[in-house]
Scaffold this active site. Structure first.
Site, mmCIF file in Angstrom:
data_model
loop_
_atom_site.group_PDB
_atom_site.id
_atom_site.type_symbol
_atom_site.label_atom_id
_atom_site.label_comp_id
_atom_site.label_asym_id
_atom_site.label_seq_id
_atom_site.Cartn_x
_atom_site.Cartn_y
_atom_site.Cartn_z
ATOM 1 N N ASP A 128 0.861 -1.477 0.213
ATOM 2 C CA ASP A 128 -0.281 -0.066 -0.234
ATOM 3 C C ASP A 128 0.438 1.193 -0.281
ATOM 4 O O ASP A 128 1.627 1.264 0.815
ATOM 5 C CB ASP A 128 -1.001 0.116 1.186
ATOM 6 C CG ASP A 128 -2.090 1.142 1.280
ATOM 7 O OD1 ASP A 128 -1.835 1.150 -0.288
ATOM 8 O OD2 ASP A 128 -2.945 0.972 1.606
ATOM 9 N N ASN A 156 -10.891 -2.702 -5.315
ATOM 10 C CA ASN A 156 -10.326 -1.677 -5.906
ATOM 11 C C ASN A 156 -10.748 -1.249 -7.219
ATOM 12 O O ASN A 156 -10.395 -0.608 -8.664
ATOM 13 C CB ASN A 156 -9.097 -1.635 -6.479
ATOM 14 C CG ASN A 156 -7.811 -1.847 -4.802
ATOM 15 O OD1 ASN A 156 -7.116 -3.052 -5.038
ATOM 16 N ND2 ASN A 156 -8.178 -0.747 -4.280
HETATM 17 C C1 IPE Z 1 -5.854 -2.847 -0.624
HETATM 18 O O1 IPE Z 1 -4.936 -1.487 -0.425
HETATM 19 C C2 IPE Z 1 -5.572 -3.449 -1.558
HETATM 20 C C3 IPE Z 1 -3.718 -2.922 -2.400
HETATM 21 C C4 IPE Z 1 -3.138 -3.404 -1.536
HETATM 22 C C5 IPE Z 1 -3.986 -4.347 -3.540
HETATM 23 P P1 IPE Z 1 -5.978 -0.268 -1.164
HETATM 24 O O2 IPE Z 1 -5.867 0.823 -0.586
HETATM 25 O O3 IPE Z 1 -7.489 0.176 -1.774
HETATM 26 O O4 IPE Z 1 -6.802 -0.736 1.164
HETATM 27 P P2 IPE Z 1 -7.924 0.726 1.606
HETATM 28 O O5 IPE Z 1 -9.458 0.664 0.097
HETATM 29 O O6 IPE Z 1 -6.810 1.778 1.840
HETATM 30 O O7 IPE Z 1 -8.179 0.088 3.175
HETATM 31 C C1 IPE Z 2 -1.569 0.288 -3.348
HETATM 32 O O1 IPE Z 2 -1.136 1.706 -2.929
HETATM 33 C C2 IPE Z 2 -1.839 0.044 -4.762
HETATM 34 C C3 IPE Z 2 -3.437 -0.849 -5.158
HETATM 35 C C4 IPE Z 2 -4.188 -0.774 -3.740
HETATM 36 C C5 IPE Z 2 -3.692 -1.478 -6.241
HETATM 37 P P1 IPE Z 2 -2.459 3.053 -3.633
HETATM 38 O O2 IPE Z 2 -2.860 3.128 -4.466
HETATM 39 O O3 IPE Z 2 -3.741 2.218 -2.347
HETATM 40 O O4 IPE Z 2 -1.778 4.029 -2.712
HETATM 41 P P2 IPE Z 2 -2.432 4.964 -1.571
HETATM 42 O O5 IPE Z 2 -3.298 3.960 -0.858
HETATM 43 O O6 IPE Z 2 -3.292 5.678 -2.178
HETATM 44 O O7 IPE Z 2 -0.908 5.997 -1.947
HETATM 45 MG MG MG Z 3 -3.936 2.405 -0.683
#
Ligand code: IPE
Ligand code: IPE
Ligand code: MG
Length: 246
Positions: free
Chosen positions: A21, A69
């Protein structure tokens, strides 16, 4: 002291799972597009896979795309899917050379055709590799996985393939997408968030949790070593007392 050398190779976690993340925030801090964050995240994937294989970790599961997502802006979802295809094409050689088997868990049918095809191809090509099993959680949601499991087992009960009395934890394990994997020993989440976000709810029942503020594109081999060292300091009691263990 060198971090890698302070790892006890006799008590490695058998299964590490990572919620990767912080790509978006990493990009935002630099005034870049979120998609640039995702691109840079692929380097950390490579570092982590390499580090795990070198250490002798048997199973590594990476949360790459959740069922939730799909609700992101269309352009971001498209970029992530394109990135998946290009990474698979690029990494197949490394997987082969390092004897790493690729598998995937999740609603794979929901992936764009091209991504699904590319994924199946790499899974097929690496299926006999033995050193490490790398699992990508794609379009994965733990509640969906559990729902799917309940339906599969119910259908078997209905068709007299299995009796109600025979359903136990191992039957559930065998019907999860993770049927071939051991329980998670160490769960890592980057970016400072301290939540599970619908990841492996059943499989983390006794996992050790490790949260780090490091954003995923900044995650290096050293960060992984730190997580494993911290894991090795924990006492895993599985309900027993400390005295019983010693
Ligand atoms: C969780 O990350 C999913 C992945 C890392 C693929 P998100 O960034 O989508 O999670 P939330 O929604 O903030 O909890
Ligand atoms: C994790 O990084 C990747 C996916 C969930 C696909 P994020 O895209 O969630 O990054 P933040 O949480 O917005 O920083
Ligand atoms: Mg995230």
């Amino acid at each position: 002291m060198n971090l890698k050398e302070s790892i006890n190779t006799k008590s490695l976690p058998k299964h590490i799972a990572i919620i990767m993340d912080g790509n978006g925030r990493w990009a935002k801090q630099k005034g870049l597009l979120r998609t640039v964050g995702h691109e840079n995240g692929t380097k950390s994937v490579r570092e982590t896979v390499e580090a795990c294989a070198e250490l002798g970790i048997e199973n590594l599961t990476l949360y790459a795309f959740s069922t939730e997502n799909w609700n992101r802006p269309k352009i971001e979802v498209q970029t992530l899917m394109k990135l998946l295809v290009s990474s698979l094409k690029k990494e197949i050689k490394t997987l082969e050379e390092n004897d790493i088997k690729l598998t995937a868990i999740g609603c794979l049918n929901e992936l764009p055709k091209k991504a699904h095809r590319e994924l199946q191809e790499v899974i097929e090509k690496t299926k006999d590799n033995k050193r490490m099993c790398l699992t990508l959680a794609l379009s994965y949601g733990s509640r969906e996985e559990i729902l799917n499991t309940v339906k599969k087992i119910s259908a078997k009960v209905k068709n007299n393939i299995i009796s109600l009395e025979k359903i136990d934890e191992s039957v559930i394990n065998e019907h999860l997408y993770t049927r071939n994997l051991p329980d998670v020993d160490l769960l890592i989440r980057t970016s400072g968030e301290q939540r599970i976000s619908n990841f492996l709810l059943w499989q983390i029942a006794y996992a050790e949790f490790y949260f780090t503020p490091v954003l995923w594109p900044d995650f290096t081999k050293q960060c992984l070593y730190e997580a494993i060292i911290e894991y090795q300091k924990r006492e895993r009691r599985f309900g027993k007392t400390s005295e019983q263990l010693n």
